[in-house]
Each structure stands twice: as structure tokens, then as C-alpha cells.
Design a protein around this motif. Structure first.
Motif, PDB file in Angstrom:
ATOM      1  N   ASN A 133       0.806  -1.226   0.000  1.00 32.06           N
ATOM      2  CA  ASN A 133       0.000   0.000   0.000  1.00 32.06           C
ATOM      3  C   ASN A 133       0.838   1.274   0.000  1.00 32.06           C
ATOM      4  OD1 ASN A 133      -2.534  -1.290   0.017  1.00 32.06           O
ATOM      5  ND2 ASN A 133      -2.329  -1.673   2.205  1.00 32.06           N
ATOM      6  N   LEU A 134       2.154   1.128  -0.090  1.00 30.27           N
ATOM      7  CA  LEU A 134       3.030   2.295  -0.105  1.00 30.27           C
ATOM      8  C   LEU A 134       3.312   2.727  -1.534  1.00 30.27           C
ATOM      9  CD1 LEU A 134       5.587   1.288   2.666  1.00 30.27           C
ATOM     10  CD2 LEU A 134       3.536   2.713   2.878  1.00 30.27           C
ATOM     11  N   ARG A 135       3.560   4.004  -1.721  1.00 28.14           N
ATOM     12  CA  ARG A 135       3.814   4.552  -3.056  1.00 28.14           C
ATOM     13  C   ARG A 135       5.301   4.856  -3.244  1.00 28.14           C
ATOM     14  NH1 ARG A 135      -0.437   9.049  -1.960  1.00 28.14           N
ATOM     15  NH2 ARG A 135       0.514   8.653   0.036  1.00 28.14           N
ATOM     16  N   PRO A 136       5.855   4.497  -4.401  1.00 29.79           N
ATOM     17  CA  PRO A 136       7.265   4.770  -4.657  1.00 29.79           C
ATOM     18  C   PRO A 136       7.534   6.197  -5.108  1.00 29.79           C
ATOM     19  CG  PRO A 136       6.339   3.531  -6.463  1.00 29.79           C
ATOM     20  CD  PRO A 136       5.259   3.632  -5.419  1.00 29.79           C
ATOM     21  N   HIS A 137       6.483   6.950  -5.450  1.00 34.44           N
ATOM     22  CA  HIS A 137       6.706   8.334  -5.864  1.00 34.44           C
ATOM     23  C   HIS A 137       5.495   9.196  -5.497  1.00 34.44           C
ATOM     24  CE1 HIS A 137       8.343  11.723  -8.008  1.00 34.44           C
ATOM     25  NE2 HIS A 137       7.149  11.905  -8.548  1.00 34.44           N
ATOM     26  N   LEU A 138       5.705  10.097  -4.555  1.00 31.74           N
ATOM     27  CA  LEU A 138       4.670  11.057  -4.189  1.00 31.74           C
ATOM     28  C   LEU A 138       4.918  12.351  -4.959  1.00 31.74           C
ATOM     29  CD1 LEU A 138       4.802  10.573  -0.295  1.00 31.74           C
ATOM     30  CD2 LEU A 138       3.137   9.593  -1.883  1.00 31.74           C
ATOM     31  N   ASP A 139       3.888  13.116  -5.171  1.00 32.96           N
ATOM     32  CA  ASP A 139       4.021  14.386  -5.881  1.00 32.96           C
ATOM     33  C   ASP A 139       4.745  15.442  -5.052  1.00 32.96           C
ATOM     34  OD1 ASP A 139       2.689  13.368  -8.078  1.00 32.96           O
ATOM     35  OD2 ASP A 139       0.729  14.062  -7.387  1.00 32.96           O
ATOM     36  N   HIS A 140       4.737  15.279  -3.732  1.00 25.31           N
ATOM     37  CA  HIS A 140       5.365  16.256  -2.844  1.00 25.31           C
ATOM     38  C   HIS A 140       5.942  15.543  -1.624  1.00 25.31           C
ATOM     39  CE1 HIS A 140       1.318  15.595  -1.342  1.00 25.31           C
ATOM     40  NE2 HIS A 140       1.774  15.947  -0.160  1.00 25.31           N
ATOM     41  N   VAL A 141       6.847  16.193  -0.946  1.00 30.21           N
ATOM     42  CA  VAL A 141       7.394  15.640   0.297  1.00 30.21           C
ATOM     43  C   VAL A 141       6.282  15.679   1.336  1.00 30.21           C
ATOM     44  CG1 VAL A 141       9.099  15.981   2.120  1.00 30.21           C
ATOM     45  CG2 VAL A 141       9.729  16.397  -0.252  1.00 30.21           C
ATOM     46  N   PRO A 142       6.076  14.587   2.070  1.00 24.79           N
ATOM     47  CA  PRO A 142       4.959  14.527   3.016  1.00 24.79           C
ATOM     48  C   PRO A 142       5.239  15.293   4.313  1.00 24.79           C
ATOM     49  CG  PRO A 142       6.182  12.494   3.074  1.00 24.79           C
ATOM     50  CD  PRO A 142       6.792  13.335   1.988  1.00 24.79           C
ATOM     51  N   SER A 143       5.354  16.586   4.206  1.00 18.33           N
ATOM     52  CA  SER A 143       5.594  17.433   5.365  1.00 18.33           C
ATOM     53  C   SER A 143       4.440  17.314   6.355  1.00 18.33           C
ATOM     54  CB  SER A 143       5.741  18.881   4.906  1.00 18.33           C
ATOM     55  OG  SER A 143       5.816  19.735   6.004  1.00 18.33           O
ATOM     56  N   GLN A 144       4.773  17.157   7.613  1.00 18.73           N
ATOM     57  CA  GLN A 144       3.753  17.047   8.644  1.00 18.73           C
ATOM     58  C   GLN A 144       3.909  18.169   9.662  1.00 18.73           C
ATOM     59  OE1 GLN A 144       4.490  12.940   9.907  1.00 18.73           O
ATOM     60  NE2 GLN A 144       2.691  12.331   8.744  1.00 18.73           N
ATOM     61  N   TYR A 145       2.834  18.551  10.280  1.00 12.35           N
ATOM     62  CA  TYR A 145       2.815  19.529  11.361  1.00 12.35           C
ATOM     63  C   TYR A 145       3.466  20.855  10.971  1.00 12.35           C
ATOM     64  CZ  TYR A 145       1.718  15.113  13.486  1.00 12.35           C
ATOM     65  OH  TYR A 145       1.151  13.897  13.749  1.00 12.35           O
ATOM     66  N   PRO A 146       3.020  21.489   9.882  1.00  6.22           N
ATOM     67  CA  PRO A 146       3.614  22.763   9.446  1.00  6.22           C
ATOM     68  C   PRO A 146       3.516  23.856  10.507  1.00  6.22           C
ATOM     69  CG  PRO A 146       1.571  22.331   8.267  1.00  6.22           C
ATOM     70  CD  PRO A 146       1.904  21.087   9.044  1.00  6.22           C
ATOM     71  N   GLU A 147       2.523  23.740  11.378  1.00  7.66           N
ATOM     72  CA  GLU A 147       2.343  24.754  12.419  1.00  7.66           C
ATOM     73  C   GLU A 147       3.521  24.839  13.394  1.00  7.66           C
ATOM     74  OE1 GLU A 147       0.332  20.953  13.922  1.00  7.66           O
ATOM     75  OE2 GLU A 147       0.576  21.973  12.006  1.00  7.66           O
ATOM     76  N   LEU A 148       4.358  23.805  13.440  1.00  6.91           N
ATOM     77  CA  LEU A 148       5.512  23.811  14.341  1.00  6.91           C
ATOM     78  C   LEU A 148       6.705  24.579  13.760  1.00  6.91           C
ATOM     79  CD1 LEU A 148       5.431  20.115  15.621  1.00  6.91           C
ATOM     80  CD2 LEU A 148       4.561  22.173  16.756  1.00  6.91           C
ATOM     81  N   GLY A 149       6.703  24.792  12.447  1.00 10.50           N
ATOM     82  CA  GLY A 149       7.821  25.499  11.827  1.00 10.50           C
ATOM     83  C   GLY A 149       9.119  24.722  11.903  1.00 10.50           C
ATOM     84  N   LEU A 150       9.029  23.407  11.890  1.00 15.41           N
ATOM     85  CA  LEU A 150      10.203  22.534  11.968  1.00 15.41           C
ATOM     86  C   LEU A 150      10.272  21.654  10.728  1.00 15.41           C
ATOM     87  CD1 LEU A 150       9.784  21.361  15.677  1.00 15.41           C
ATOM     88  CD2 LEU A 150      11.421  23.047  14.820  1.00 15.41           C
ATOM     89  N   GLY A 151      11.345  20.894  10.603  1.00 18.03           N
ATOM     90  CA  GLY A 151      11.469  19.964   9.495  1.00 18.03           C
ATOM     91  C   GLY A 151      11.394  20.675   8.163  1.00 18.03           C
ATOM     92  N   TYR A 152      10.550  20.181   7.269  1.00 21.91           N
ATOM     93  CA  TYR A 152      10.409  20.786   5.947  1.00 21.91           C
ATOM     94  C   TYR A 152       9.803  22.192   6.018  1.00 21.91           C
ATOM     95  CZ  TYR A 152      11.629  16.249   4.044  1.00 21.91           C
ATOM     96  OH  TYR A 152      12.290  15.088   3.736  1.00 21.91           O
ATOM     97  N   ASN A 153       9.229  22.555   7.142  1.00 21.44           N
ATOM     98  CA  ASN A 153       8.618  23.870   7.308  1.00 21.44           C
ATOM     99  C   ASN A 153       9.496  24.843   8.091  1.00 21.44           C
ATOM    100  OD1 ASN A 153       5.855  23.408   6.123  1.00 21.44           O
ATOM    101  ND2 ASN A 153       6.048  21.697   7.532  1.00 21.44           N
ATOM    102  N   ALA A 154      10.729  24.450   8.385  1.00 18.42           N
ATOM    103  CA  ALA A 154      11.665  25.334   9.100  1.00 18.42           C
ATOM    104  C   ALA A 154      12.162  26.426   8.158  1.00 18.42           C
ATOM    105  CB  ALA A 154      12.840  24.534   9.635  1.00 18.42           C
ATOM    106  N   PRO A 155      12.551  27.555   8.715  1.00 19.75           N
ATOM    107  CA  PRO A 155      13.132  28.597   7.862  1.00 19.75           C
ATOM    108  C   PRO A 155      14.367  28.079   7.122  1.00 19.75           C
ATOM    109  CG  PRO A 155      12.756  29.396  10.098  1.00 19.75           C
ATOM    110  CD  PRO A 155      12.497  27.918  10.110  1.00 19.75           C
ATOM    111  N   ALA A 156      14.574  28.549   5.920  1.00 20.48           N
ATOM    112  CA  ALA A 156      15.736  28.142   5.121  1.00 20.48           C
ATOM    113  C   ALA A 156      17.016  28.593   5.813  1.00 20.48           C
ATOM    114  CB  ALA A 156      15.650  28.734   3.723  1.00 20.48           C
TER     115      ALA A 156
END
Length: 163
Positions: free
Chosen positions: A137-160
Motif C-alpha cells: 500500500n506504499l507509493r514509490p513516488h509522491l508528488d510532494h514531500v509529506p511534510s507534517q505539522y507545518p504549524e511547528l515550523g520545523l522539518g520541511y517547514n523550518a526557515p531556510a
């Protein structure tokens, strides 16, 4: 000593930005237990409660249990499990905590990228005995990085980063 030309310098800056852009910035830790074994499940729940307590106290900023506690197979996970999301900012502390506190449980650690299959297989690491997963049930190619919890401003949502 050879000085870098401005062309080499801009190429290096561009290469470095590409590396930052491709860096893994979020991870999952999946803790497993035998769902038909009361002692195994109780131990897992006790660890979950400790993770929640430590996160509330600010020891690390992790987000456990977005999908709750899985008391039956869910997705690729064939036995009781739950996930703990962790941004790279707290990865070392989260990893260290699981090493010291996982008890008898196996823990799958995997990155979040656009390739769910590789993330759960060739890019994954285990603490304890690996649990066979069902990748169907897993996909080998997603259209985007599965960023989670954007409200935390961490991970993929951290400032550059400033280069």
C-alpha cells in the motif's frame, strides 16, 4: 594556495543549496508490540505516555500518535504499533531516547521523503528485531514531500538556512 574563482564560488553555493534542498528533514519512529499480548501492549502504552509527558515538558518536540494507537495491522505495519513524528531538529534526542528506553519493543526509524517504499525499506533503520512489513500500500513516488505539522515550523517547514 589557490583561490576560488567567482564562477567556482557560485557553483559551490548552488551545489550547497541543492544539498540543503534535498536533505531529509522529518522522520517517523514506529514502536511495535504484540497486540494480543497484554503485557506487551501495556509496556508500549507506558512508553507512549512517557513520550507525551516528555514532549509536554519540552524535553523534545515530537508529535506522537497522530493516527492513534494501532491495535491491529495498519498500512505496512503488521502488528500493534504507533508512530512518533520527529523533525531533524530533535532527531538526535529522540533517537537517543528510544535507544535507552524502548525496552523489549522493536522500533522502525525512517525518513519522510517522496518515496514511501524506500523510506520503509532501504532507507530505514531498526532498533531491536525488524518486523516484516507489507509494502503493497506504499507509493514509490509522491508528488510532494509529506511534510507534517507545518504549524511547528520545523522539518520541511523550518526557515531556510542562511548560506
Amino acid at each position: 594556495m589557490q583561490l576560488m574563482s567567482s564562477e567556482a564560488s557560485s557553483s559551490t553555493t548552488s551545489d550547497l543549496q541543492s544539498e540543503y534542498d534535498n536533505e531529509i528533514k522529518e522522520f517517523h519512529f514506529h514502536l511495535y508490540w504484540f497486540q494480543n499480548n497484554a503485557a506487551s501492549q501495556a509496556s508500549a502504552v507506558k512508553l507512549r505516555d512517557r513520550i507525551l509527558e516528555l514532549a509536554k515538558q519540552g524535553f523534545f518536540q515530537v508529535v506522537p500518535l497522530k493516527n492513534g494507537v494501532n491495535t491491529s495491522p495498519r498500512g505496512p505495519h503488521p502488528i500493534g504499533s504507533y508512530e512518533v513524528w520527529c523533525a531533524r531538529e530533535d532527531f538526535a534526542r529522540c533517537y537517543s531516547w528510544f535507544i535507552l528506553n524502548r525496552g523489549p519493543h522493536s522500533v522502525l526509524i525512517h525518513p519522510l521523503t517522496r518515496d514511501e517504499v524506500a523510506d520503509h525499506s532501504s532507507r530505514a533503520a531498526w532498533l531491536g528485531t525488524p518486523v516484516p512489513l507489507d509494502y503493497s500500500n506504499l507509493r514509490p513516488h509522491l508528488d510532494h514531500v509529506p511534510s507534517q505539522y507545518p504549524e511547528l515550523g520545523l522539518g520541511y517547514n523550518a526557515p531556510a538556512p542562511n548560506n
